[in-house]
Enzyme design. Structure first.
Site, short mmCIF file in Angstrom:
data_model
loop_
_atom_site.label_atom_id
_atom_site.label_comp_id
_atom_site.label_asym_id
_atom_site.label_seq_id
_atom_site.Cartn_x
_atom_site.Cartn_y
_atom_site.Cartn_z
N ASP A 469 -1.51 0.63 -7.15
CA ASP A 469 -2.83 0.90 -7.24
C ASP A 469 -3.57 1.96 -7.48
OD1 ASP A 469 -5.52 -0.27 -6.70
OD2 ASP A 469 -5.07 -1.20 -4.83
N ASP A 539 -10.92 -7.55 -7.91
CA ASP A 539 -11.05 -7.74 -6.53
C ASP A 539 -11.87 -8.85 -6.09
OD1 ASP A 539 -9.09 -5.91 -5.83
OD2 ASP A 539 -10.76 -4.23 -5.25
C1 GLA Z 1 -7.84 -2.25 -3.80
C2 GLA Z 1 -7.17 -3.54 -4.24
C3 GLA Z 1 -6.97 -4.68 -3.27
C4 GLA Z 1 -6.12 -4.08 -2.26
C5 GLA Z 1 -6.83 -2.79 -1.47
C6 GLA Z 1 -5.98 -2.15 -0.55
O1 GLA Z 1 -8.94 -2.43 -3.44
O2 GLA Z 1 -7.78 -3.84 -5.71
O3 GLA Z 1 -6.41 -5.52 -3.97
O4 GLA Z 1 -4.87 -3.85 -2.67
O5 GLA Z 1 -7.00 -1.69 -2.59
O6 GLA Z 1 -6.66 -1.00 0.12
#
Ligand code: GLA
Length: 724
Positions: A469, A539
């Site tokens: 990420d 997301d």
């Molecule tokens: C980001 C990712 C999510 C999740 C969060 C965790 O927003 O896109 O899918 O993994 O971080 O903190």
């Protein structure tokens, strides 16, 4: 017959020789299955673009580029001559491909052809400034079977003094002269990525870019240009995609001389890359193609190219497994019993890869602490991760782990130890976003630290998959230790080191797979896709929103790359759509489940198990097949996508109805890509097929179409066709 065999002969000759050069005419002809591309050396030594479009086969049709006349003292000939890789020098006012400043302040750069080398599908052309040994090598790779051409450039300072590169583009592309072109691109923001935009190209420049140190949610480095009026199925489309996961820019420009040109490469914004004598800079790679079969033809060509030439493992890569991820269910509240319980439930659904998300490390109970400290939290996992991973493996699933290695919270041991490791300007604020700062991966020590952390995890544990990420964009992009002359190398070196860490990690752990995530779809491009197996699309997992996000994504990226989860409702927008609808939306990519399985009813669980089984039956078709976008969510209340297996034996139709009005029926859905002479058995695993017959010819299915009984709000169907 005679004509046909003549054509076959010509095509055969071409496939043997994708790059031709005529010494007498000084022209190059590059040819693929779908396109040709030509350039030539003019009398003044300039390398000039000649042609880009549908395939040609006869190099003798091309004449050496003519020297044009100035139209006026304000409209010099250089502005009419389509230079293949123009330096900024002489009377040139369009977007240059290369701009430099010499140590003495001289900034004039006029590039001339020196020599070239053809090696199979690779062509290298050397250019040089008319006075100084500032050398440019243009790289061309032809992918004859894919209809794709790759371009990039290496800029070398062979002078005795330092110089600074202020703009280095991978390529300049020229459309056939004319007007009336339209540009298609995607724009968006967090949780609303990949919204398709289509607009006329008029005089002036349109800039698509990122200034954020990652590819960004706002624009994706891909473009398509049509000559007005093509559809999904017909009409010429010129397209390109840039392979760079940092600051990039694509400029689409219509000059006053009826010429559309596209330049793309490093973003010139805040760019300054010093080259000492003997040093060189390589631009990102820019891939481009031409399709006569509309946007659908373009997407299918790109998808196949990505599957076979870009993604790790190429055509032999395994199909993406069905994944479970606990993030939306548990957020930071992960611990061994909780994850075990979810794993047991996921396994029963047929999940193949269990991924534990954020919250497992350091003092990570929320987003205010812990990033940077990649040691297992002993309160949550008193015996480390091994017992959980063993259980996941015993349940027949692989284990995956979330990491965000480029980041640090101020509240972390790492930041307390190395406050100088973050990107910052001395004595200036260090803006935090989601309470975090970015480690300066351009620094070799930071690069090695990050590699060490991930290598240790992958060595110590049976981890099959990292969800990698990156949850913020850059600010205050300083690197004080590098000194003012070198500080802006950060824009390039950060990304190169990111690539380097992933490449080393994959080389050392060959079974390891990686998902690229940046708060959803903030890092999706052909550069990162060379080294990751899939991406987190957005997301936003709200199924109706997803239809548009996924449509935009599918313009340039293959369905197997597109990770898509089924999550709980009500979701974003407060909307609740049926579980079957949510599954069918997610089954159009790499299926995942991100719901809280502890809250599912028995019926939910039973339906989910059925859907996962159905997905496994059709996933080779979805992930490795050809996509036909039959009805767009932008156009009405019906969305329909069809996938056809590479061998044509299976096809799958997904159809979604947003909201029925006036008791209307959905129109018959005409399929595509079938064999009109073949017979297909038609099966509707969830019902909704109006036709009672179960066998149809390809001709009927493509010309008359299938009638689906989609009613009310958020109705959906999947139809599986097997060729008999
Ligand atoms: C980001 C990712 C999510 C999740 C969060 C965790 O927003 O896109 O899918 O993994 O971080 O903190």
């Amino acid at each position: 017959m005679k004509l046909l065999s003549l054509f076959a002969l010509a095509a055969g000759m071409l496939s043997a020789q994708s790059i031709q050069y005529s010494d007498s005419r000084k022209v190059f002809l590059l040819t693929t299955r779908d396109s040709s591309y030509a350039m030539g050396v003019a009398a003044d030594g300039a390398l000039r673009h000649l042609y880009w479009g549908a395939p040609l086969w006869r190099i003798d049709d091309l004449a050496a580029p003519q020297t044009r006349r100035d139209l006026s003292s304000f409209d010099p000939r250089q502005m009419l001559e389509n230079e293949e890789y123009p330096g900024w020098g002489g009377p040139r006012y369009y977007e240059p491909a290369l701009k430099i400043t010499r140590a003495d302040g001289d900034r004039d750069l006029v590039l001339r052809y020196v020599s070239h080398r053809i090696n199979g599908n690779d062509l290298e052309i050397s250019l040089r400034d008319l006075r100084d040994p500032i050398e440019v090598t243009l790289h061309y790779r032809v992918y004859p079977e894919h209809g794709i051409l790759r371009r990039s450039a290496t800029i070398r300072n062979a002078t005795a003094a330092p110089l600074t590169v202020e703009s280095a583009q991978a390529a300049a592309w020229y459309l056939p002269p004319g007007e009336g072109y339209r540009l298609t691109y995607v724009s968006g923001r967090w949780a609303a990525e990949d919204q398709i935009q289509r607009e006329p190209i008029r005089e002036g420049a349109k800039v698509l870019e990122s200034r954020k140190l990652h590819t960004s949610h706002n624009f994706n480095p891909w473009f398509a240009i049509d000559a007005g009026g093509p559809s999904e199925d017909h009409g010429p489309v010129w397209f390109g995609a840039l392979a760079w996961s940092g600051n990039w820019r694509i400029t689409v420009e219509q000059t006053p001389y009826r010429q559309v040109r596209v330049t793309g490469g490093f973003n010139t914004f805040d760019f300054a890359y010093p080259l000492a004598p003997g040093e060189s800079l390589e631009t990102p790679e820019f891939y481009a193609g031409f399709s006569a079969d509309g946007f659908g033809g373009m997407s299918r060509a790109l998808h196949r190219f990505e599957r076979e030439e870009i993604l790790p493992g190429g055509a032999t890569a395994r199909l993406r497994p069905v994944l479970y991820n606990s993030w939306e269910a548990t957020t930071f509240n992960v611990d061994e019993p909780g994850q075990r319980a979810l794993a047991e439930k996921a396994a029963k659904l047929g999940v193949e890869l269990f991924v534990m998300d954020d919250g497992w490390f350091g003092a990570r109970d929320n987003d205010r602490a812990g990033l940077g400290d990649w040691t297992v939290n002993p309160r949550k996992f008193p015996h480390g991760l091994k017992p959980l991973i063993d259980r996941v493996n015993a349940l027949g699933m692989d284990f995956g782990l979330w990491v965000e290695p480029e980041m640090v919270n101020a509240n972390s041991d790492l930041y307390r130890r190395h406050p100088d490791w973050v990107i910052h300007f001395d004595g200036r604020p260090r803006s935090e976003l989601r309470n975090q700062m970015i480690l300066n991966l351009a620094r070799p020590d930071v690069r090695d630290y990050i590699f060490g952390v991930l290598d240790k995890l992958a060595t110590e544990y049976n981890i099959r998959y990292f969800k990698w990420d990156m949850n913020r964009s850059v600010s205050e992009p300083g690197w004080p230790e590098a000194g003012p002359a070198n500080e802006r190398k950060l824009w390039v070196d950060y990304v190169r080191n990111l690539y380097d860490v992933i490449d080393r990690l994959r080389a050392k752990h060959p079974k390891l797979e990686i998902e690229s995530c940046s708060g959803g779809g903030g890092r999706v491009d052909l550069g990162i896709l060379r080294r990751v197996d899939e991406v987190w699309t957005s997301d936003n997992t709200e199924a109706f929103d997803r239809l548009r996000i996924q449509e935009g994504f599918s313009m340039s990226y293959a369905p197997r790359i597109m990770s898509a989860w089924v999550t709980d409702v009500p979701n974003m927008n407060g909307r609740s759509v049926p579980l079957a609808y949510r599954f069918l939306v997610a089954m159009q990519g790499a299926l995942g489940i991100g719901a809280n399985l502890n809250h599912w009813s028995e019926q939910d669980t039973a339906l989910a198990a059925r859907m996962v089984a159905l997905y496994k039956r059709i996933r080779a078709t979805v992930q490795a097949g050809d996509l036909y976008r039959l009805a767009s969510p932008r156009d009405g209340d019906l969305t329909a996508n069809q996938y056809v297996a590479p061998d044509g034996r299976q096809a799958v139709l997904f159809a979604f109805r947003h909201s029925q009005q006036y008791n209307t029926a959905v129109p018959a859905i005409r399929l595509r890509g079938l064999d009109e002479k073949a017979l297909y058995r038609v099966e509707a695993p969830l019902g909704k097929l109006q036709d009672h017959q179960t066998e149809f010819s390809g001709a009927w299915l493509m010309r008359a179409g299938l009638n689906l009984d989609l009613r009310g709000d958020y109705d959906a169907a999947a139809i599986v066709l097997e060729r008999l």
